[in-house]
Design a protein around this motif. Sequence first.
Motif, mmCIF file in Angstrom:
data_model
loop_
_atom_site.group_PDB
_atom_site.id
_atom_site.type_symbol
_atom_site.label_atom_id
_atom_site.label_comp_id
_atom_site.label_asym_id
_atom_site.label_seq_id
_atom_site.Cartn_x
_atom_site.Cartn_y
_atom_site.Cartn_z
ATOM 1 N N THR A 1 -33.750 66.735 -22.056
ATOM 2 C CA THR A 1 -33.595 67.750 -21.013
ATOM 3 C C THR A 1 -33.744 69.150 -21.576
ATOM 4 O O THR A 1 -34.417 70.015 -20.991
ATOM 5 N N LEU A 2 -33.096 69.409 -22.750
ATOM 6 C CA LEU A 2 -33.225 70.722 -23.369
ATOM 7 C C LEU A 2 -34.665 71.005 -23.758
ATOM 8 O O LEU A 2 -35.157 72.134 -23.601
ATOM 9 N N GLY A 3 -35.328 69.974 -24.277
ATOM 10 C CA GLY A 3 -36.737 70.165 -24.611
ATOM 11 C C GLY A 3 -37.560 70.504 -23.378
ATOM 12 O O GLY A 3 -38.438 71.371 -23.411
ATOM 13 N N LEU B 1 -36.406 72.009 -20.695
ATOM 14 C CA LEU B 1 -36.062 73.372 -20.292
ATOM 15 C C LEU B 1 -36.780 74.408 -21.147
ATOM 16 O O LEU B 1 -37.253 75.438 -20.644
ATOM 17 N N VAL B 2 -36.857 74.140 -22.451
ATOM 18 C CA VAL B 2 -37.556 75.075 -23.331
ATOM 19 C C VAL B 2 -39.027 75.177 -22.935
ATOM 20 O O VAL B 2 -39.605 76.279 -22.873
ATOM 21 N N VAL B 3 -39.605 74.049 -22.653
ATOM 22 C CA VAL B 3 -41.005 74.068 -22.227
ATOM 23 C C VAL B 3 -41.164 74.827 -20.914
ATOM 24 O O VAL B 3 -42.106 75.617 -20.728
ATOM 25 N N VAL C 1 -39.191 77.221 -19.746
ATOM 26 C CA VAL C 1 -39.014 78.655 -19.981
ATOM 27 C C VAL C 1 -40.269 79.257 -20.595
ATOM 28 O O VAL C 1 -40.736 80.343 -20.206
ATOM 29 N N GLY C 2 -40.835 78.574 -21.593
ATOM 30 C CA GLY C 2 -42.066 79.062 -22.194
ATOM 31 C C GLY C 2 -43.194 79.155 -21.174
ATOM 32 O O GLY C 2 -44.041 80.049 -21.245
#
Length: 358
Positions: free
Chosen positions: A314-316, A318-320, A322-323
């Motif tokens: 999930t964090l991965g 979210l990072v994607v 956001v980017g």
Amino acid sequence: MDTRDVTLPEIGDDRLEEIETTLFARIAVERTDAAVAAAQTAAQDAERARARAVRRGRVWMGAAAAAAFVAVAAVIAPQLAGGAASTSSVVTADQPASAQPPSLEGDAVTLDGRSFGGADAGGSADVSGSSTDQSREVVATGSASVVADDLRAAIDRLTAEAESAGGYVESVSLGEGAGTAWITVRIPADTLTATIAGLSDLGEVTDTRVDRRDVTTETVDLRARVASLETSVARLQDLLAQSASTSDLIAAESALAERQGELDSLRQQLTWLDGQVQMSSLTVSVSEPAPPEALNPRGFGDGLAAGWNGLVATLGGLVVAVGFLIPWVAVLAVIGLLGWGVRGLVRRRGARSEHTEE
């Protein structure tokens, strides 16, 4: 003269009765004339309608007669054509030899009253009853799907079986890590059923199919045409050897070249068709078994590991995300700043205008 002093004479009862009688008589005459005119109009309309019906009937009768004539002509024309052809051949045979120049017509060459190279000339092969005594000619094609643990071993084994049965490999597709391979083999037709039954030794057979096509009519027709052309070629070779003039030689050579080319083409077609009948085609798709599904977590440790993996995923994500959104946010911010600046400039100009007016 004062009209108010004029006194009209009185009309007696007899005069009134006479006037009424005359008036009613005129009304009756007018009604009679109207009825007669209406009757005449109706009669004319009926006559015109009858005439139109007669014309339509004649058109339909003409069309039906034309259709009947065409149907009768279609039935009789082939018979008349056959009779004309036979009559023509009889007349040619009865003509004197000196009146018959060398000619090339259809499948025959006529020279000095004799016909060479025709399909129906003397000595032609009789193949009319050959199809009743021979077995049916059938082209069989098979396909199958097999699940095997080792693709290469399965392909090698099927290749060996095809070669041992008297066949060969027509095509094979085997890639590294593809998980599926295809192989097409040609084997004798009488071994097709046994070869398909033996596919279970390679692995799990999931699907099989056999298509059969009867080509007896095509084979008999090709053989008859080949036999007829062989006779035609032999007679044309005899005619070529007997040719005494240049025109006869040219006509014979031209006819011989045409017949020989057609004969070679038909022989190739017959050879290919016989090969399809004698050797059946079998296409096999070999695939590896599907990997086993992952087991569901059955304890606290498995649940903790699954939760941690889910959190990391999930964090991965979210990072994607956001980017992915940052460039859009930057563009929207620039657009917003430009709009805010334009709005402030418009307000300041409006305030200056109001101040100037005051």
